[in-house]
Scaffold this active site. Structure first.
Site, mmCIF file in Angstrom:
data_model
loop_
_atom_site.group_PDB
_atom_site.id
_atom_site.type_symbol
_atom_site.label_atom_id
_atom_site.label_comp_id
_atom_site.label_asym_id
_atom_site.label_seq_id
_atom_site.Cartn_x
_atom_site.Cartn_y
_atom_site.Cartn_z
ATOM 1 N N ARG A 256 -14.141 -31.526 -10.546
ATOM 2 C CA ARG A 256 -14.862 -30.257 -10.642
ATOM 3 C C ARG A 256 -14.892 -29.789 -12.087
ATOM 4 O O ARG A 256 -13.875 -29.817 -12.785
ATOM 5 C CB ARG A 256 -14.207 -29.186 -9.756
ATOM 6 C CG ARG A 256 -14.243 -29.558 -8.276
ATOM 7 C CD ARG A 256 -13.644 -28.496 -7.386
ATOM 8 N NE ARG A 256 -13.593 -28.960 -6.009
ATOM 9 C CZ ARG A 256 -13.062 -28.280 -4.995
ATOM 10 N NH1 ARG A 256 -12.534 -27.091 -5.212
ATOM 11 N NH2 ARG A 256 -13.061 -28.786 -3.773
ATOM 12 N N ARG B 35 -5.586 -25.517 -11.696
ATOM 13 C CA ARG B 35 -7.042 -25.662 -11.809
ATOM 14 C C ARG B 35 -7.372 -26.810 -12.764
ATOM 15 O O ARG B 35 -7.530 -26.624 -13.960
ATOM 16 C CB ARG B 35 -7.664 -24.353 -12.298
ATOM 17 C CG ARG B 35 -9.148 -24.189 -11.977
ATOM 18 C CD ARG B 35 -9.639 -22.820 -12.408
ATOM 19 N NE ARG B 35 -8.994 -21.766 -11.669
ATOM 20 C CZ ARG B 35 -9.383 -21.344 -10.460
ATOM 21 N NH1 ARG B 35 -10.428 -21.877 -9.881
ATOM 22 N NH2 ARG B 35 -8.739 -20.364 -9.844
ATOM 23 N N GLU C 213 -3.721 -20.176 -3.279
ATOM 24 C CA GLU C 213 -4.471 -20.998 -2.326
ATOM 25 C C GLU C 213 -4.101 -22.474 -2.448
ATOM 26 O O GLU C 213 -4.036 -23.024 -3.547
ATOM 27 C CB GLU C 213 -5.973 -20.836 -2.573
ATOM 28 C CG GLU C 213 -6.836 -21.677 -1.631
ATOM 29 C CD GLU C 213 -8.252 -21.870 -2.142
ATOM 30 O OE1 GLU C 213 -8.855 -22.884 -1.767
ATOM 31 O OE2 GLU C 213 -8.740 -21.024 -2.915
ATOM 32 N N SER D 2 -8.382 -24.452 2.082
ATOM 33 C CA SER D 2 -9.463 -23.605 2.571
ATOM 34 C C SER D 2 -10.103 -24.337 3.741
ATOM 35 O O SER D 2 -10.567 -25.469 3.587
ATOM 36 C CB SER D 2 -10.492 -23.358 1.460
ATOM 37 O OG SER D 2 -11.433 -22.378 1.849
ATOM 38 N N ARG E 135 -1.372 -29.187 -5.969
ATOM 39 C CA ARG E 135 -0.818 -27.848 -5.721
ATOM 40 C C ARG E 135 0.402 -27.922 -4.801
ATOM 41 O O ARG E 135 1.331 -27.124 -4.929
ATOM 42 C CB ARG E 135 -1.890 -26.930 -5.138
ATOM 43 C CG ARG E 135 -2.999 -26.624 -6.132
ATOM 44 C CD ARG E 135 -3.931 -25.528 -5.653
ATOM 45 N NE ARG E 135 -4.999 -25.288 -6.635
ATOM 46 C CZ ARG E 135 -5.819 -24.247 -6.614
ATOM 47 N NH1 ARG E 135 -5.715 -23.345 -5.639
ATOM 48 N NH2 ARG E 135 -6.751 -24.095 -7.536
#
Length: 428
Positions: A262, A277, A349, A352, A391
């Site tokens: 990403r 991130r 987070e 999701s 994560r």
């Protein structure tokens, strides 16, 4: 995409639903496009009928020995008018498609009102955050102490927001991926799928990343129009693009471990330290294909599968339902699972999970054959992280750190670590 028939026939209903997202539907534009489409459609049909009638008249005139030149000239004129009308109709359809493709999914009725993540609603918590009687180290410092987490060299090799994992940290990262896969396959009944990390534009359109989110993607710089995947959801869901599956095959549940890429467009300055991130990361992805009447229950099941991983790892977490203003483009309803990060003293987070309903299936023409009617109907698709491995790694490092600088390895991971029960700092 949304149902064009519903948009044309009842745009106000769609407008009300989209307001929960903070999106104002341009009903006037819908009506204007539909009026233009109808007018040109009527005109096209009239021209076709006139052309057919005149063509028949030419045949009769020839049989009667009459001069057909004026009739043939009129037919040629009609052919040109018809061609112009068809071009106009194609242009209006293109404008309609571009308009509809840019519209997000309508939120489910159970999605709470709200404008941002501040309005998301917590539905449950699991585990108590640990109290530390010594200074907490974050995962960056912990990883460095083991000689296993190197951002500086990764930046030299590639650029910022990449990482090199070595030694025990790399093995722990791999152990987490294997543990997640084994749990979802053996405990939850998923089929493992190994997918390409390069996909075409049609695949990204099908799941909703294109055209709206092109800036978030890494594009291969050649003429083939290929992209690196932002998530394994893209290739997994597109397995059934332009396909019809038998109802007896449902539900279909896929799990895949892949690298993800990403560009993080729009996140400049956010979470620049560590692994929260990254441009490249690994994730175990869960995708369901179900009948429409089963998708609400399937979402609850999917969330439970992701939560199970954290519970088996002993990591405190909470689950929230996203409000209308925070829900993703393709989703009708989303739960986020957030893991406790001690160094930040908050939940972040880690998964999701979304019910997309028929939004992606309509873009992909992914269908199942209804056993009662024998007719194809749109599938409902769901997706979720089970979990983001980087994560999860940082959460294990931080939550299981000890005063002497070591990190205790959760018991469920020790078989994947050759029985090793701790990561120890490198002696200098």
């Amino acid at each position: 995409m949304l149902d064009s028939k519903l948009l044309r026939n009842n745009p106000e209903t769609v407008a009300i639903a989209l307001r929960k997202r903070g999106v104002e539907l341009d009903v006037a534009r819908i009506n204007a496009l539909e009026e233009s489409r109808k007018a040109i459609q009527i005109k096209t049909e009239a021209l076709q009928q006139d052309r057919n009638a005149r063509s028949k008249a030419i045949g009769k005139a020839k049989q009667a020995g009459e001069d057909v030149a004026p009739l043939m000239q009129a037919v040629e004129q009609l052919k040109q008018e018809l061609a112009d009308a068809e071009v106009e109709l194609t242009n209006i359809q293109k404008e309609w498609d571009e308009f509809v493709n840019a519209l997000p999914n309508t939120p489910a009725d159970s999605v709470p009102e709200g404008k941002s993540e501040e309005d998301n609603v917590e539905v449950r918590r699991w585990g108590m955050p640990r109290s530390f009687h010594f200074p907490i180290l974050d995962h960056v410092d912990l990883g460095a102490s083991f000689g296993g987490l190197d951002f500086e060299t990764a930046t030299k090799i590639t650029s910022s927001r990449f990482a090199i994992l070595r030694g025990g940290v790399a093995r722990l990262h791999r152990a987490l991926a294997q543990f997640m896969l084994d749990t979802h396959i053996n405990k939850h009944g998923y089929e493992e799928v190994n997918v390409p990390v390069v996909v075409n534009a049609d695949s990204l359109f099908g799941t909703g990343q294109l055209p709206k989110f092109k800036e978030d993607l890494f594009t291969l710089t050649d003429e083939r129009d290929l992209y690196l995947i932002p998530t394994a959801e893209v290739p997994l869901t597109n397995i059934y693009r332009n396909e019809i599956v038998e109802e007896s095959q449902l539900p279909i549940k896929f799990v895949s471990h892949s690298s993800c890429f990403r560009s993080e467009a729009g996140s400049y300055g956010r979470d620049t330290r560590g692994m929260i991130r990254q441009h490249q990361f690994e994730k175990v992805e869960l995708v369901h294909f179900v009948r429409p009447e089963d998708s609400d229950d399937a979402l609850e099941e999917l969330v439970g599968h992701a939560e199970t991983i954290l519970q088996l790892l002993g990591l405190p977490h909470r689950t929230v339902i996203l409000c209308g203003g925070d829900i993703g483009f393709s989703a009708a309803k989303t739960y986020d699972i957030e893991v406790w990060v001690p160094s930040q003293n908050k939940y972040r987070e880690i998964s999701s999970c979304s019910n997309v309903r028929d939004f992606q299936a309509r873009r992909m023409l992914a269908r199942y054959r209804n056993r009662e009617t024998g007719k194809p109907e749109l599938l409902h698709t769901l997706n979720g992280s089970g979990l983001a491995i980087g994560r999860t790694l940082l959460a294990v490092l931080e939550n299981y750190q000890t005063e002497d600088g070591s990190v205790t390895i959760p018991e469920v991971l020790r078989p994947y670590m050759g029985g090793q029960d701790a990561l120890l700092p490198v002696k200098k």
